[in-house]
Design a protein around this motif. Structure first.
Motif, PDB file in Angstrom:
ATOM      1  N   SER A   9      32.912  46.895  43.768  1.00 55.70           N
ATOM      2  CA  SER A   9      33.690  46.415  44.914  1.00 55.70           C
ATOM      3  C   SER A   9      35.107  46.047  44.489  1.00 55.70           C
ATOM      4  N   SER A  24      39.891  46.053  51.332  1.00 56.13           N
ATOM      5  CA  SER A  24      38.781  46.331  50.418  1.00 56.13           C
ATOM      6  C   SER A  24      38.694  47.836  50.172  1.00 56.13           C
ATOM      7  N   ARG A  41      33.161  46.163  53.817  1.00 52.60           N
ATOM      8  CA  ARG A  41      33.032  44.890  53.096  1.00 52.60           C
ATOM      9  C   ARG A  41      33.680  43.725  53.840  1.00 52.60           C
ATOM     10  N   SER A  54      32.358  40.559  48.290  1.00 51.14           N
ATOM     11  CA  SER A  54      32.153  41.479  47.168  1.00 51.14           C
ATOM     12  C   SER A  54      30.854  41.074  46.460  1.00 51.14           C
ATOM     13  N   GLY A 139      35.761  41.036  43.037  1.00 50.13           N
ATOM     14  CA  GLY A 139      35.082  42.314  42.811  1.00 50.13           C
ATOM     15  C   GLY A 139      35.281  42.861  41.410  1.00 50.13           C
TER      16      GLY A 139
END
Length: 204
Positions: A9, A24, A41, A54, A139
Motif C-alpha cells: 500500500s 493512495s 484504500r 493502509s 504504507g
C-alpha cells in the motif's frame, strides 16, 4: 515479510491553503503477486472528512465498517457530522481497545475543521497518533513518500498546485516500491467541492 506488507500500500495526505488532498495507490497484492489494480484504500466519511487505511486489506475493510457504524450513531445522536479531531480520537480509541490482537492497519485521516482549517494525522496499529501540519504518509512506500513529499511540499498551496504536488509525489514513490503501484487515486477537498481523480501508472 511483515503482515503489514502482505497486500502492499501507499497512502499520503497533504495540506494546502484551506484545502487538503489525500491519495493512495490502486494495487492489491498477495506478497509479490498482483490480485487487483483498482483497489479502494480511501473512503469518504462525510463531505469534509476522508479516511485512508493502509496495511492488511481484510483488517482495513473490517475497521472501516466499524468506523462507519460508529459515525452513523454519532450523527443520529448529535445531529451533526464529526469534526476531524473527534474522528481521529475515535479511530485511536477503537485501535487501542484491540491492542492485544490489533487490526494490522495504519490509518490516515484528513479533513476540514472549523474555519476550513485542514487537519491531517496518521497513527500506528494501536492508535498512537502522529499529527502534522504539512503531510503524513503510510504504507509500504512510506520511506520514498517521505523523501518525495519533503522535497516537493510548499506552504499554502492552492488546490490545483496541491493536486499536482501530491500526484507527482505518489507516482514517483510507488515506482521505488514493488509492493505498491498501478496508478493512483486522489481526492482534492476544498470548502466548496470534492474532486476525485484517477492517476494512470507508468505501467498502464
Amino acid at each position: 515479510m511483515q503482515i503489514f506488507e502482505y497486500n502492499g500500500s501507499a497512502l499520503v495526505a497533504m495540506v494546502g491553503k484551506n484545502c487538503f488532498a489525500i491519495a493512495s495507490d490502486r494495487r492489491l497484492g498477495v506478497q509479490l503477486q498482483t490480485i487487483a489494480t483498482d483497489f479502494q484504500r480511501i473512503s469518504k466519511i462525510h463531505d469534509r472528512l476522508f479516511l485512508g487505511l493502509s496495511g492488511l486489506a481484510t483488517d482495513a475493510q473490517t475497521l472501516y465498517q466499524r468506523l462507519v457504524f460508529r459515525h452513523k450513531l454519532y450523527q443520529l445522536r448529535e445531529e451533526r457530522d464529526m469534526k476531524p479531531e473527534t474522528f481521529a480520537n475515535l479511530v485511536s480509541a477503537i485501535l487501542y481497545e484491540k491492542r492485544f490482537g490489533p487490526y494490522f492497519c495504519q490509518p490516515v485521516i484528513a479533513g476540514l475543521g472549523d474555519e476550513d482549517k485542514p487537519f491531517i494525522c496518521t497513527m500506528d496499529s494501536i492508535g498512537a497518533k502522529e499529527l502534522a501540519k504539512d503531510f503524513v504518509v503510510a504504507g509500504t512506500a512510506s520511506e520514498s513518500l517521505y523523501g518525495a513529499c519533503e522535497s516537493m511540499f510548499k506552504d499554502d498551496m492552492e488546490p490545483e498546485e496541491l493536486f499536482e504536488t501530491i500526484s507527482q509525489a505518489l507516482l514517483s514513490s510507488v515506482d521505488r516500491d514493488c509492493l505498491s503501484g498501478w496508478g493512483g487515486h486522489v481526492y482534492l477537498v476544498t470548502p466548496t467541492e470534492v474532486k476525485e481523480r484517477i492517476l494512470k501508472g507508468r505501467m498502464d
